[in-house]
Motif scaffolding. Structure first.
Motif, mmCIF file in Angstrom:
data_model
loop_
_atom_site.group_PDB
_atom_site.id
_atom_site.type_symbol
_atom_site.label_atom_id
_atom_site.label_comp_id
_atom_site.label_asym_id
_atom_site.label_seq_id
_atom_site.Cartn_x
_atom_site.Cartn_y
_atom_site.Cartn_z
ATOM 1 N N TRP A 1 -9.064 15.184 -9.189
ATOM 2 C CA TRP A 1 -7.761 15.410 -9.799
ATOM 3 C C TRP A 1 -7.891 15.714 -11.288
ATOM 4 C CZ3 TRP A 1 -2.880 16.125 -8.232
ATOM 5 C CH2 TRP A 1 -1.851 15.921 -9.142
ATOM 6 N N LYS A 2 -8.768 14.994 -11.959
ATOM 7 C CA LYS A 2 -8.938 15.167 -13.400
ATOM 8 C C LYS A 2 -9.514 16.533 -13.767
ATOM 9 C CE LYS A 2 -9.362 10.278 -14.608
ATOM 10 N NZ LYS A 2 -10.242 9.194 -15.124
ATOM 11 N N GLU A 3 -10.161 17.186 -12.795
ATOM 12 C CA GLU A 3 -10.738 18.501 -13.052
ATOM 13 C C GLU A 3 -9.707 19.621 -12.941
ATOM 14 O OE1 GLU A 3 -13.852 19.163 -14.080
ATOM 15 O OE2 GLU A 3 -14.087 16.981 -14.213
ATOM 16 N N LEU A 4 -8.545 19.295 -12.388
ATOM 17 C CA LEU A 4 -7.522 20.317 -12.203
ATOM 18 C C LEU A 4 -6.821 20.625 -13.517
ATOM 19 C CD1 LEU A 4 -5.794 19.026 -8.925
ATOM 20 C CD2 LEU A 4 -7.631 20.717 -9.115
ATOM 21 N N SER A 5 -6.428 21.872 -13.670
ATOM 22 C CA SER A 5 -5.607 22.238 -14.820
ATOM 23 C C SER A 5 -4.219 21.638 -14.649
ATOM 24 C CB SER A 5 -5.509 23.764 -14.933
ATOM 25 O OG SER A 5 -4.764 24.281 -13.836
ATOM 26 N N SER A 6 -3.429 21.686 -15.713
ATOM 27 C CA SER A 6 -2.072 21.145 -15.646
ATOM 28 C C SER A 6 -1.244 21.866 -14.589
ATOM 29 C CB SER A 6 -1.401 21.271 -17.018
ATOM 30 O OG SER A 6 -0.052 20.869 -16.955
ATOM 31 N N ASN A 7 -1.361 23.200 -14.520
ATOM 32 C CA ASN A 7 -0.612 23.972 -13.531
ATOM 33 C C ASN A 7 -1.067 23.650 -12.115
ATOM 34 O OD1 ASN A 7 1.140 25.328 -15.222
ATOM 35 N ND2 ASN A 7 -0.248 27.059 -15.549
ATOM 36 N N ALA A 8 -2.392 23.537 -11.939
ATOM 37 C CA ALA A 8 -2.925 23.262 -10.609
ATOM 38 C C ALA A 8 -2.476 21.892 -10.110
ATOM 39 C CB ALA A 8 -4.449 23.343 -10.623
ATOM 40 N N SER A 9 -2.430 20.910 -10.989
ATOM 41 C CA SER A 9 -1.996 19.578 -10.571
ATOM 42 C C SER A 9 -0.517 19.594 -10.181
ATOM 43 C CB SER A 9 -2.249 18.557 -11.680
ATOM 44 O OG SER A 9 -1.501 18.879 -12.842
ATOM 45 N N LYS A 10 0.283 20.400 -10.872
ATOM 46 C CA LYS A 10 1.698 20.502 -10.505
ATOM 47 C C LYS A 10 1.869 21.186 -9.154
ATOM 48 C CE LYS A 10 3.502 20.495 -15.240
ATOM 49 N NZ LYS A 10 4.182 21.297 -16.301
ATOM 50 N N VAL A 11 1.067 22.229 -8.917
ATOM 51 C CA VAL A 11 1.104 22.894 -7.607
ATOM 52 C C VAL A 11 0.695 21.912 -6.518
ATOM 53 C CG1 VAL A 11 0.072 24.710 -6.178
ATOM 54 C CG2 VAL A 11 0.718 25.205 -8.545
ATOM 55 N N ALA A 12 -0.315 21.084 -6.815
ATOM 56 C CA ALA A 12 -0.780 20.095 -5.841
ATOM 57 C C ALA A 12 0.322 19.100 -5.499
ATOM 58 C CB ALA A 12 -2.002 19.361 -6.390
ATOM 59 N N MET A 13 1.023 18.612 -6.527
ATOM 60 C CA MET A 13 2.100 17.652 -6.266
ATOM 61 C C MET A 13 3.220 18.287 -5.453
ATOM 62 S SD MET A 13 2.356 15.251 -9.687
ATOM 63 C CE MET A 13 2.435 16.555 -10.906
ATOM 64 N N MET A 14 3.475 19.573 -5.704
ATOM 65 C CA MET A 14 4.479 20.276 -4.904
ATOM 66 C C MET A 14 4.036 20.357 -3.441
ATOM 67 S SD MET A 14 5.805 24.240 -5.166
ATOM 68 C CE MET A 14 4.150 24.870 -4.896
ATOM 69 N N LEU A 15 2.759 20.659 -3.207
ATOM 70 C CA LEU A 15 2.246 20.771 -1.842
ATOM 71 C C LEU A 15 2.312 19.439 -1.107
ATOM 72 C CD1 LEU A 15 -0.845 23.084 -2.431
ATOM 73 C CD2 LEU A 15 1.290 23.681 -1.301
ATOM 74 N N GLY A 16 2.195 18.343 -1.846
ATOM 75 C CA GLY A 16 2.266 17.033 -1.221
ATOM 76 C C GLY A 16 3.627 16.714 -0.636
ATOM 77 N N LEU A 17 4.648 17.482 -1.015
ATOM 78 C CA LEU A 17 5.992 17.257 -0.497
ATOM 79 C C LEU A 17 6.198 17.855 0.893
ATOM 80 C CD1 LEU A 17 8.065 17.963 -3.742
ATOM 81 C CD2 LEU A 17 7.781 15.746 -2.612
ATOM 82 N N PHE A 18 5.355 18.803 1.281
ATOM 83 C CA PHE A 18 5.513 19.461 2.575
ATOM 84 C C PHE A 18 5.195 18.497 3.711
ATOM 85 C CE2 PHE A 18 5.272 23.097 -0.190
ATOM 86 C CZ PHE A 18 6.059 24.055 0.433
ATOM 87 N N ALA A 19 5.691 18.833 4.879
ATOM 88 C CA ALA A 19 5.431 18.026 6.070
ATOM 89 C C ALA A 19 3.943 18.073 6.408
ATOM 90 C CB ALA A 19 6.248 18.555 7.250
ATOM 91 N N PRO A 20 3.440 17.054 7.129
ATOM 92 C CA PRO A 20 2.028 17.073 7.546
ATOM 93 C C PRO A 20 1.817 18.081 8.675
ATOM 94 C CG PRO A 20 3.121 15.144 8.433
ATOM 95 C CD PRO A 20 4.107 15.806 7.514
ATOM 96 N N ALA A 21 1.983 19.338 8.327
ATOM 97 C CA ALA A 21 1.822 20.441 9.278
ATOM 98 C C ALA A 21 1.244 21.617 8.502
ATOM 99 C CB ALA A 21 3.167 20.806 9.893
ATOM 100 N N ASP A 22 0.901 22.685 9.208
ATOM 101 C CA ASP A 22 0.391 23.866 8.527
ATOM 102 C C ASP A 22 1.405 24.347 7.491
ATOM 103 O OD1 ASP A 22 -1.690 23.637 10.251
ATOM 104 O OD2 ASP A 22 -1.230 25.424 11.436
ATOM 105 N N ILE A 23 0.898 24.765 6.338
ATOM 106 C CA ILE A 23 1.758 25.243 5.259
ATOM 107 C C ILE A 23 1.486 26.734 5.051
ATOM 108 C CG2 ILE A 23 2.391 25.013 2.831
ATOM 109 C CD1 ILE A 23 1.329 22.138 2.946
ATOM 110 N N ALA A 24 2.481 27.544 5.329
ATOM 111 C CA ALA A 24 2.357 28.981 5.065
ATOM 112 C C ALA A 24 2.503 29.215 3.562
ATOM 113 C CB ALA A 24 3.431 29.751 5.831
ATOM 114 N N TRP A 25 1.568 29.983 2.987
ATOM 115 C CA TRP A 25 1.625 30.199 1.544
ATOM 116 C C TRP A 25 2.884 30.969 1.158
ATOM 117 C CZ3 TRP A 25 -0.871 27.304 -1.570
ATOM 118 C CH2 TRP A 25 -0.882 27.588 -2.940
ATOM 119 N N SER A 26 3.418 31.765 2.071
ATOM 120 C CA SER A 26 4.665 32.468 1.803
ATOM 121 C C SER A 26 5.802 31.480 1.564
ATOM 122 C CB SER A 26 5.021 33.386 2.982
ATOM 123 O OG SER A 26 5.180 32.631 4.174
ATOM 124 N N LEU A 27 5.753 30.343 2.234
ATOM 125 C CA LEU A 27 6.770 29.312 2.038
ATOM 126 C C LEU A 27 6.599 28.652 0.668
ATOM 127 C CD1 LEU A 27 9.139 27.811 3.275
ATOM 128 C CD2 LEU A 27 7.525 26.238 4.342
#
Length: 723
Positions: free
Chosen positions: A247-273
């Motif tokens: 986590w500490k190696e991630l840039s500020s933007n990447a960590s925010k994208v990661a936190m956003m991805l954590g909100l999705f359901a535990p299922a496949d995530i389409a990048w278009s979504l």
């Protein structure tokens, strides 16, 4: 079927045990000791499927974290296999059972992996395959899930296997050079495969980092984290520390994208979504690209297709990302609100008649929308306005494909949730009751639909007043129900009342007004009032064309119904091109497997039938029947209509035995769904005597012919004997 990891090590005994038990006809459950995550349950299943792929003619992976087995089977199989007349029940479980019984290919062993089963209710026995040729492998976090399966508990890997995994990723020389540090790292990670793989990837990206230094960093990270018992991460502290270092190696933007991805359901995530959600958080394309690259590099997300359009997040990773987000309350609030708003915006785009292009576009969001409807209702900013949206969006998605059984659960939950959160006397409660009634009407469940329509009308009138668009909609749909039941005298005043109300409230140029005009035309056609129906049909088509555009399902439906009117008037030359145009439009807009396609096929067949073009009519009638049975179930009035049409056609073609079977089936369905007094039931019964007489006359002639042949053969033998 997904591909397994190239870094897989060990588990030879477990793989052999799985194979032995499956070949012996036992279902196998792979679970983690004490429900531990990250031990590689799903990976073991994938590795088994790859290693023994020659044993099976087909292999299927069904993720059940967010849906039950019956729903998963129906969603996967229905586009390829049509339900026949012999399938009597319409429940999801029974439909799933039928699909298993008729699965293609029909010979050879089939491996079915049911991944991430949450409880036994999600895999009811009646929805599972019964034939021994289906070998079921289940992965779950729960121990002792079912005594009907043989259980294999999966613990952590051994020290030697952990070192082997690390060596695969870093190269043996690097591990052997610092063997003591490598052993300490594996021990600190609890010998959890996910932790070792996470660490290996971190060290891959920094070739100059000594293993001993990494071991020290793990300790520092562990000691610096404020991890509470209720953190929700089901992993050893060492693994959480490994997450923290990545986590500490991630840039500020990447960590925010990661936190956003954590909100999705535990299922496949389409990048278009993800790209749909990103603008709500002011992420641009560069932010997303940077985030995806870094997260993929550190194994925090995993691409599951070669084009990198779909990604998976391990359950432990998801827990870690959610924990990180929860540590920043204001960010958590903003992210959750943005995530929910994005999905609600998608739900708003799903109309009552979605085109197949729209269905394909929103399909990746449905499981995540379903998760929202179960877990994140409290994050909807405006419950008074938007509470119903996730439920209605999901229901319309399934209804638009003719999957009415799948639409029932979100429709019922919508009613329950709106009653609980908004109170029994709220306009959205009336809307939810109305929507459920419409669904029941489409399923042919008229007795259940009628009291709901009346309840919705009464509640809407009380809360909104008697002059409101919602009241007009409910009145119109109740009239549609009466028309379907042949209760024309009750339907006509309601149709007129609904139309007048819509015109007054919405103006003359509104889609709801066009629908009201079209529905009244349908009633007049049903009553044989063709001269009154024709100008209304034309008026509705022109209005919908202007308001909705030329390529719209409602425009196609209007053209189809105008063609039917011409056909009933024997204006066949005018009807045929309209039928063909409507069929082409409907297929283009809704796809080949939709109830409206079945209706259009049936109507075109009826035209050919009326013209004596029986050979052209028969395959279209059969195709329409098969499609209706698949989408509506065998006990639907529309299915009875197709059976009736086939019976009359076969009667005209002198195929009376087939006609008798079909007319009897049609009458039985009509009596059960519409009642004995319905015009459709009476019409079908009126044909029964003539078909019966024709069949018996045919049998009499056949018997007489056989008798004459026997006499002739007997006389011939006598003549030859006398010779």
């Amino acid at each position: 079927m997904r591909n397994g990891s190239p870094n897989f090590v060990g588990r030879e005994e477990e793989l052999a045990e799985i194979h032995t038990k499956l070949q012996a006809g036992q279902g196998v459950i792979v679970c983690a000791v004490e429900g531990m995550g990250g031990v590689g349950k799903s990976e073991l299943a994938l590795q088994y499927a790859t290693r023994y792929q020659q044993e099976y003619v087909a292999r299927y992976w069904l993720s059940l974290r967010e849906m039950g087995l019956a729903q998963a089977v129906l969603t996967m199989a229905s586009p390829y296999l049509a339900l026949p007349e012999s399938m009597q029940a319409a429940s999801l479980d029974e439909q799933a059972a039928w699909y298993w019984q008729n699965w293609l290919p029909q010979e050879g062993k089939v491996l079915v992996i049911l991944d991430d089963v949450t409880d036994l209710k999600s895999i009811p026995k009646q929805a599972r395959p019964l034939s021994e040729r289906f070998q079921i492998l289940v992965t779950t976090r729960k121990r002792k899930l079912s005594p009907q399966f043989s259980e294999i508990t999966l613990g952590v890997i051994s020290e030697s296997e952990a070192l082997e995994l690390l060596g695969k990723m870093l190269g043996k020389p690097r591990v052997e050079k610092e063997l003591t540090a490598a052993k300490e790292i594996c021990e600190y990670l609890g010998y959890l495969p996910l932790g070792v793989e996470l660490t290996g990837r971190y060290l891959q990206l920094d070739e100059d980092l000594r293993l001993s230094d990494y071991r020290q960093q793990l300790t520092i990270a562990d000691e610096s984290m404020d991890i509470q018992e209720d953190t929700g991460i089901n992993a050893p502290r060492g693994v959480i520390a490994a997450f923290e270092l990545s986590w500490k190696e991630l840039s500020s933007n990447a960590s925010k994208v990661a936190m956003m991805l954590g909100l999705f359901a535990p299922a496949d995530i389409a990048w278009s979504l993800v790209e749909e959600v990103a603008p709500q958080l002011n992420f641009d394309a560069k932010d997303l690209q940077e985030g995806r690259k870094q997260l993929n590099n550190f194994y925090l997300i995993k691409a599951i297709d070669d084009e990198r359009t779909r990604f998976a997040i391990h359950s432990l990773t998801r827990q870690f990302l959610q924990w990180k987000l929860a540590q920043e309350p204001e960010t958590n609030r903003l992210f959750r609100e943005a995530f929910v708003n994005s999905l609600l915006a998608l739900a708003k785009q799903i109309p009552s008649s979605p085109t197949r292009d729209l269905i394909a576009r929103v399909a990746p969001a449905i499981l995540h929308l379903d998760m929202l409807s179960r877990e994140m209702l409290g994050d909807i900013p405006n419950l008074e306005e938007d509470l119903y949206l996730p439920f209605v969006g999901i229901a319309r998605f399934y209804e638009g494909q003719g999957f009415y059984a799948l639409a029932e659960d979100p429709s019922q939950r919508c009613l329950k949730v709106t009653q609980e959160l908004l109170g029994e006397r709220h306009p959205y409660v009336a809307t939810s009751i109305h929507n459920l009634a419409v669904l029941y009407r489409m399923q042919g469940r008229y007795k259940e639909a009628e009291p709901l329509f009346k309840q919705a009308i009464a509640l809407s009138q009380e809360l909104l007043g008697e002059r409101h668009p919602s009241v007009a909609a409910s009145l119109g749909n109740l009239a549609m129900l009466y028309r379907s039941q042949g209760r024309y005298k009750e339907a006509e005043p309601l149709f007129k009342q609904a139309l007048a109300l819509s015109q007054e409230l919405l103006g003359e140029r509104h889609p709801d007004v066009a629908t009201g005009i079209h529905n009244l035309a349908m009633l007049y056609r049903s009553q044989g009032r063709y001269k009154e129906a024709e100008p209304l049909y034309k008026q509705a088509i022109v209005l919908k064309h202007e308001l909705l555009g030329k390529r719209h399902p409602d425009v196609a439906a209007g053209i189809n119904n105008l063609a039917m009117l011409y056909s009933l008037q024997r204006r066949y030359k005018e009807a045929e091109p309209l039928y063909k145009l409507a069929l082409t439009m409907i297929k283009e807009l809704l796809g080949d497997r939709h109830p409206d396609v079945a209706t259009s096929l049936n109507n075109l067949a009826g035209l050919y039938d009326s013209q004596g073009r029986y050979e052209e009519a028969e395959p279209l009638y059969k195709q329409a029947l098969s499609l209706k049975q698949e989408l509506l179930g065998d006990r639907h009035p529309s299915v009875a209509g197709s059976l009736f049409n086939l019976a009359i056609l076969h009667h005209k073609m002198q195929r009376h035995s087939e006609a008798m079977t079909e007319i009897q089936s049609a009458i039985q369905i009509y009596e059960q769904t519409l009642g004995i007094e319905h015009p459709h039931t009476k019409a079908a019964m009126s044909w029964l005597p003539s078909i019966w007489v024709a069949l018996n006359n045919s049998n009499y002639r056949k018997t007489l012919s056989q008798y004459r042949d026997r006499i002739s053969r007997f006389l011939l033998r006598l003549i030859r004997r006398n010779e």
